[in-house]
Design a protein around this motif. Structure first.
Motif, PDB file in Angstrom:
ATOM      1  N   THR A 127      21.362 -23.303  -1.498  1.00 14.98           N
ATOM      2  CA  THR A 127      22.633 -23.686  -2.114  1.00 14.98           C
ATOM      3  C   THR A 127      23.198 -22.583  -3.004  1.00 14.98           C
ATOM      4  OG1 THR A 127      21.559 -24.799  -3.992  1.00 14.98           O
ATOM      5  CG2 THR A 127      22.088 -26.156  -2.045  1.00 14.98           C
ATOM      6  N   LEU A 128      22.434 -21.522  -3.202  1.00 16.26           N
ATOM      7  CA  LEU A 128      22.970 -20.343  -3.891  1.00 16.26           C
ATOM      8  C   LEU A 128      23.046 -19.220  -2.868  1.00 16.26           C
ATOM      9  CD1 LEU A 128      23.927 -19.066  -6.567  1.00 16.26           C
ATOM     10  CD2 LEU A 128      21.594 -18.238  -6.866  1.00 16.26           C
ATOM     11  N   ALA A 129      24.252 -18.883  -2.448  1.00 19.63           N
ATOM     12  CA  ALA A 129      24.463 -17.822  -1.461  1.00 19.63           C
ATOM     13  C   ALA A 129      24.684 -16.497  -2.180  1.00 19.63           C
ATOM     14  CB  ALA A 129      25.661 -18.157  -0.591  1.00 19.63           C
ATOM     15  N   GLY A 130      24.549 -15.409  -1.432  1.00 20.64           N
ATOM     16  CA  GLY A 130      24.816 -14.086  -1.974  1.00 20.64           C
ATOM     17  C   GLY A 130      23.671 -13.505  -2.775  1.00 20.64           C
ATOM     18  N   ARG A 131      22.457 -13.973  -2.553  1.00 22.97           N
ATOM     19  CA  ARG A 131      21.309 -13.436  -3.300  1.00 22.97           C
ATOM     20  C   ARG A 131      21.080 -11.962  -2.995  1.00 22.97           C
ATOM     21  NH1 ARG A 131      18.063 -17.423  -5.715  1.00 22.97           N
ATOM     22  NH2 ARG A 131      18.455 -19.547  -4.968  1.00 22.97           N
ATOM     23  N   VAL A 132      21.298 -11.551  -1.752  1.00 22.44           N
ATOM     24  CA  VAL A 132      21.057 -10.155  -1.362  1.00 22.44           C
ATOM     25  C   VAL A 132      22.144  -9.248  -1.919  1.00 22.44           C
ATOM     26  CG1 VAL A 132      20.860  -8.571   0.596  1.00 22.44           C
ATOM     27  CG2 VAL A 132      19.760 -10.812   0.701  1.00 22.44           C
ATOM     28  N   SER A 133      23.392  -9.665  -1.812  1.00 24.89           N
ATOM     29  CA  SER A 133      24.513  -8.830  -2.257  1.00 24.89           C
ATOM     30  C   SER A 133      24.709  -8.869  -3.769  1.00 24.89           C
ATOM     31  CB  SER A 133      25.809  -9.296  -1.580  1.00 24.89           C
ATOM     32  OG  SER A 133      26.173 -10.586  -2.057  1.00 24.89           O
ATOM     33  N   GLY A 134      24.173  -9.905  -4.405  1.00 30.43           N
ATOM     34  CA  GLY A 134      24.391 -10.062  -5.834  1.00 30.43           C
ATOM     35  C   GLY A 134      25.711 -10.737  -6.156  1.00 30.43           C
TER      36      GLY A 134
ATOM     37  N   ASP B 125       6.226 -16.166  15.071  1.00 32.68           N
ATOM     38  CA  ASP B 125       6.906 -14.876  14.949  1.00 32.68           C
ATOM     39  C   ASP B 125       8.427 -15.019  14.855  1.00 32.68           C
ATOM     40  OD1 ASP B 125       7.378 -15.739  17.504  1.00 32.68           O
ATOM     41  OD2 ASP B 125       6.771 -13.883  18.494  1.00 32.68           O
ATOM     42  N   ARG B 126       8.879 -16.152  14.383  1.00 29.30           N
ATOM     43  CA  ARG B 126      10.328 -16.356  14.228  1.00 29.30           C
ATOM     44  C   ARG B 126      10.864 -15.404  13.156  1.00 29.30           C
ATOM     45  NH1 ARG B 126      12.659 -22.058  12.139  1.00 29.30           N
ATOM     46  NH2 ARG B 126      14.627 -21.263  11.323  1.00 29.30           N
ATOM     47  N   ARG B 127      12.013 -14.796  13.417  1.00 31.23           N
ATOM     48  CA  ARG B 127      12.571 -13.794  12.509  1.00 31.23           C
ATOM     49  C   ARG B 127      13.821 -14.249  11.790  1.00 31.23           C
ATOM     50  NH1 ARG B 127      13.689  -8.640  15.844  1.00 31.23           N
ATOM     51  NH2 ARG B 127      14.065  -7.835  13.768  1.00 31.23           N
ATOM     52  N   TRP B 128      14.516 -15.227  12.338  1.00 27.09           N
ATOM     53  CA  TRP B 128      15.831 -15.589  11.821  1.00 27.09           C
ATOM     54  C   TRP B 128      15.830 -17.021  11.311  1.00 27.09           C
ATOM     55  CZ3 TRP B 128      17.343 -10.903  12.032  1.00 27.09           C
ATOM     56  CH2 TRP B 128      17.057 -10.101  13.147  1.00 27.09           C
ATOM     57  N   CYS B 129      16.664 -17.254  10.283  1.00 30.24           N
ATOM     58  CA  CYS B 129      16.818 -18.628   9.801  1.00 30.24           C
ATOM     59  C   CYS B 129      17.472 -19.486  10.871  1.00 30.24           C
ATOM     60  CB  CYS B 129      17.637 -18.642   8.512  1.00 30.24           C
ATOM     61  SG  CYS B 129      19.354 -18.073   8.703  1.00 30.24           S
ATOM     62  N   SER B 130      18.310 -18.853  11.690  1.00 25.73           N
ATOM     63  CA  SER B 130      19.026 -19.564  12.741  1.00 25.73           C
ATOM     64  C   SER B 130      19.358 -18.594  13.862  1.00 25.73           C
ATOM     65  CB  SER B 130      20.326 -20.153  12.178  1.00 25.73           C
ATOM     66  OG  SER B 130      21.174 -20.570  13.217  1.00 25.73           O
ATOM     67  N   MET B 131      19.029 -18.981  15.090  1.00 26.91           N
ATOM     68  CA  MET B 131      19.384 -18.128  16.223  1.00 26.91           C
ATOM     69  C   MET B 131      20.887 -18.138  16.444  1.00 26.91           C
ATOM     70  SD  MET B 131      17.057 -16.311  17.355  1.00 26.91           S
ATOM     71  CE  MET B 131      18.040 -15.657  18.694  1.00 26.91           C
ATOM     72  N   SER B 132      21.561 -19.229  16.104  1.00 27.12           N
ATOM     73  CA  SER B 132      23.001 -19.293  16.318  1.00 27.12           C
ATOM     74  C   SER B 132      23.781 -18.542  15.244  1.00 27.12           C
ATOM     75  CB  SER B 132      23.460 -20.752  16.369  1.00 27.12           C
ATOM     76  OG  SER B 132      23.216 -21.388  15.134  1.00 27.12           O
TER      77      SER B 132
ATOM     78  N   GLN C 102      15.289 -12.295   8.414  1.00 28.06           N
ATOM     79  CA  GLN C 102      15.388 -10.837   8.480  1.00 28.06           C
ATOM     80  C   GLN C 102      16.815 -10.341   8.661  1.00 28.06           C
ATOM     81  OE1 GLN C 102      12.474  -9.085  11.123  1.00 28.06           O
ATOM     82  NE2 GLN C 102      10.860 -10.422  10.351  1.00 28.06           N
ATOM     83  N   GLY C 103      17.779 -11.264   8.585  1.00 28.72           N
ATOM     84  CA  GLY C 103      19.173 -10.838   8.591  1.00 28.72           C
ATOM     85  C   GLY C 103      19.434  -9.963   7.377  1.00 28.72           C
ATOM     86  N   PRO C 104      20.138  -8.851   7.536  1.00 24.77           N
ATOM     87  CA  PRO C 104      20.290  -7.891   6.442  1.00 24.77           C
ATOM     88  C   PRO C 104      20.978  -8.440   5.206  1.00 24.77           C
ATOM     89  CG  PRO C 104      21.729  -7.326   8.292  1.00 24.77           C
ATOM     90  CD  PRO C 104      20.827  -8.421   8.759  1.00 24.77           C
TER      91      PRO C 104
END
Length: 199
Positions: free
Chosen positions: A31-38, A175-182, A159-161
């Motif tokens: 529910t908190l987006a933008g953690r990577v970008s700040g 070995d799943r890498r993504w929160c969502s394939m879609s 692992q999305g950037p």
């Protein structure tokens, strides 16, 4: 119904909230987006947002349960504190680090509060009854079992950037890498395809 069971609607996005974690203890931090970008965008900006999240999560039917009042400002602040404790603990688990002390103590204190009670309604369906704090306590208790149990070994970070979503990897190979394939998975495939075209 328990906090770990999926709501009746399987969509990854419900009422503007992301549910890609596989457990509500991993969905609440989303529910908190933008953690990577700040550049944070808080989906829990007001008490009514918490009521909406509880409904979207399948914990409440109408934001109110059996006459309980809707979320208060104090409930909202508690939800945000729980969210950050869950994020810190799940990220540490995903990275193979010991649980950080302050978030661990915060989670344990939250989980020790009175939780929502399971209730069999007139239609024969199970649901939880209680106010917003009690419903969140049910999420906290499930988080303790997830983080401290064998499933905790399968907590991953997307692992999305630009994605910080944590999820429970239920794939057979683990070995799943993504929160969502879609969403993130598809973007990665498109980027890889474009990279091959350029070269």
């Amino acid at each position: 119904m328990t906090p770990s069971s999926p709501p009746s609607k399987p969509e990854e996005t419900r009422d503007g909230f992301r549910f890609r974690g596989g457990r509500l203890a991993l969905d609440l931090p989303a529910t908190l987006a933008g953690r990577v970008s700040g550049q944070h965008r808080d989906a829990l900006a007001a008490p009514g947002d918490l009521d909406r999240w509880l409904v979207a999560a399948g914990l409440s039917t109408e934001g109110l349960t059996d006459g309980a009042s809707g979320a208060s400002v104090e409930d909202l602040l508690a939800a945000r504190a729980l969210r950050e404790a869950l994020y810190a603990l799940a990220l540490a688990r995903a990275e193979g680090r010991p649980p950080p002390e302050a978030p661990r103590e915060a989670l344990n204190a939250f989980a020790a509060q009175p939780a929502a009670a399971p209730w069999l309604d007139a239609s024969g369906r199970a649901r939880l009854t209680g106010d917003a704090r009690a419903l969140l306590t049910s999420v906290a208790r499930d988080a303790v079992l997830l983080l401290g149990g064998p499933e905790g070994e399968r907590i991953r970070q997307c692992q999305g950037p630009t994605c910080a979503i944590l999820f429970l990897d239920t794939s057979r190979k683990g070995d799943r890498r993504w929160c969502s394939m879609s969403a993130c998975g598809n973007r990665a495939k498109v980027a890889a395809f474009r990279g091959r075209e350029k070269s």
